[in-house]
Enzyme design. Structure first.
Site, PDB file in Angstrom:
ATOM      1  N   ASP A 173      56.018 -10.789  11.669  1.00 55.61           N
ATOM      2  CA  ASP A 173      55.182 -10.584  12.421  1.00 55.61           C
ATOM      3  C   ASP A 173      55.472 -12.092  13.512  1.00 55.61           C
ATOM      4  OD1 ASP A 173      52.694  -9.191  13.044  1.00 55.61           O
ATOM      5  OD2 ASP A 173      52.322 -11.267  13.815  1.00 55.61           O
ATOM      6  N   LYS A 206      48.389  -8.735   4.616  1.00 56.02           N
ATOM      7  CA  LYS A 206      48.885  -9.508   5.750  1.00 56.02           C
ATOM      8  C   LYS A 206      49.193 -11.108   5.384  1.00 56.02           C
ATOM      9  CE  LYS A 206      50.714  -9.205   9.522  1.00 56.02           C
ATOM     10  NZ  LYS A 206      51.140  -7.746  10.536  1.00 56.02           N
TER      11      LYS A 206
END
Ligand code: NDP
Length: 448
Positions: A169, A129
């Site tokens: 995201d 991430k």
């Protein structure tokens, strides 16, 4: 809840001692470690090989300066992150978040959860991430472009189609992915599937934009049908009004539900006639406006400032905004108002206390790792299409997505039965996701 297994209690204590301030990361680690206790008891080889000690520590963390020039010619500085958490089952894969609340704890919690989510999809993807504390709100297209180019100038040294493949995201959609992809190509002179969520003209997959929201509803539908229920004629409340929320609302409506409320970080709208999604899409995807504007197009709807979307009575609730947005009081309100199913589109949107309350009160609960895995699964399908240099039709991708979500439901449910808590999909998803990664780590030996 206290740990029953002392080895896991010791590992958690070490993680807490090492990073006492990383509350989101600690929350995510605790949930997984509590869930996998029976696996650790049953498979002593995992403890012997130090699997859990290793899985809670990222393989690599990259923290970097992102400097860029705003429209007034002023130099701005942000902090960039990429946490390459685990590559046991495939290249690191996970989104990039641009939001002022981003810090190492947030990125580590997201990267940690991504390991198990990606494993559940059945596709060969490791967990990672990244992101930055850059705030895209109110920035011009030029400022967004310059930020994305600067961010990618450093990130490009650490990623690659067989190494690490980021995606979108919060705050990162098609526009940002396009700017980042362009910069990667300029720097590396290489047209390769290094990012997913790309535009359809340069290697993107049909249905990727819709995938997380659609997948959430396919998963929820599976969970409902296993319990003799369906979306038909049910009232649905959704938090957020971004990518995940919009396509969750679209699919929930197609499956027969009525979505009556949505939110953003400033407030929420209630439309008893059912939300008009064309208006939402125009506001959010085209104009990048605030949700409060909705009532200008639909005067019969109500807009309320602040939190409170969970006070609207519903049968099914789909939190699709951000972490810890649904607390114990919200859970109590939902149950009191007749809500019987909650499925998480956002990552870790329910606090541990809220989860416990809902499970204890018989709410059908679809945890994020399982319920929102459709986005990364379709990113995996985008990687496959890039590798074979072919594009599948929307129907083909949608069919594969549906199949993956059904398999995820079954894996999580079956693991919950095998380990003695039938129907507890939090435990089931954590166990199913963990076991595959643990076996791969075991096979690959200790030193890497
Ligand atoms: P978007 O940026 O498209 O939308 C985010 C939405 O959540 C907006 O409505 C935003 O409101 C709201 N929001 C964001 N932060 C906060 C906050 N701190 N408090 C209240 N509301 C907030 O993001 P996505 O839809 O892509 O992501 C939403 C969630 O889904 C995240 O948890 C993400 O990690 C998760 N997710 C996303 C996937 C994807 O494919 N995009 C895949 C799997 C999970 P505002 O505009 O006012 O900020």
């Amino acid at each position: 809840m206290a740990f029953k297994n002392s080895a896991l209690a010791d590992i958690y204590a070490r993680v807490e001692k090492r990073d006492p301030d990383q509350k989101e990361f600690l929350q995510a680690v605790r949930e997984v470690l509590e869930s996998i206790e029976p696996v650790i008891e049953k498979r002593p080889e995992f403890a012997k090989a130090g699997i859990v000690d290793r899985i809670v520590e990222p393989e690599r963390m990259i923290v970097f300066r992102v400097s860029w020039v705003d429209d007034n010619g002023k130099v701005q500085v942000n902090r960039g992150f990429r946490v390459q958490f685990n590559s046991a089952i495939g290249p690191y894969k996970g989104g990039l978040r641009l939001h002022p609340s981003v810090n190492l704890s947030v990125i580590k919690f997201l990267g940690f959860e991504q390991i198990f989510k990606n494993s559940l999809t059945g596709l060969p993807m490791g967990g990672g991430k990244g992101g930055s504390d850059f705030d895209p709100k109110g920035k011009s297209d030029g400022e967004i472009m310059r930020f994305c180019q600067s961010f990618m100038t450093e990130l490009s040294k650490h990623i690659g189609s067989c190494t690490d493949v980021p995606a979108g995201d919060i705050g990162v959609g098609g526009r940002e992915i396009g700017f980042m992809f362009g910069q990667y190509k300029r720097l590396r002179n290489e047209f390769t599937g290094v990012l997913t969520g790309k535009g359809l003209t340069y290697g993107g997959s049909l249905i990727r934009t819709e995938a997380t929201g659609y997948g959430l509803c396919y998963f929820t539908d599976e969970m409902l049908r296993a319990n003799g229920k369906s979306f038909k004629d049910q009232t649905v409340v959704i938090s957020g009004s971004g990518n995940v929320a919009i396509y969750a609302a679209q699919k929930a409506t197609q499956l027969g539900g009525k979505v009556v409320a949505m939110s953003d970080s400033a407030g929420y709208i209630y439309d008893k006639n059912g939300i008009n999604l064309d208006v939402i899409k125009d506001l959010k995807e085209v104009k990048r406006a605030r949700l409060s504007e909705y009532v200008k197009s639909v005067p019969s709807a109500e807009y309320h400032e602040g939190k409170g979307v969970w006070s609207i009575p519903c049968h099914i609730a789909l939190p699709c905004a951000t972490q810890n947005e649904l607390d114990e009081n919200d859970a109590k309100m939902l149950v009191k108002n007749g809500c019987y199913a909650v499925a998480e589109g956002a990552n870790m949107p329910s606090t541990p206390e809220a989860c416990e309350y809902m499970i204890q009160n018989g709410v059908l609960f679809g945890p994020a790792k399982a319920a929102n895995a459709g986005g990364v699964a379709t990113s995996g399908l985008e990687m496959s299409q890039n590798s074979i240099r072919l594009s599948w039709t929307a129907e083909e991708v949608d069919e594969k997505l549906k199949g993956i979500m059904t398999n995820i439901y079954n894996s999580a449910y079956n693991a919950s039965v095998e380990y003695g808590c039938p129907g507890n999909l939090i435990v089931g998803a954590n166990i199913a996701g963990f076991t595959k990664v643990a076996e791969a780590m075991l096979a690959q030996g200790v030193a890497y």
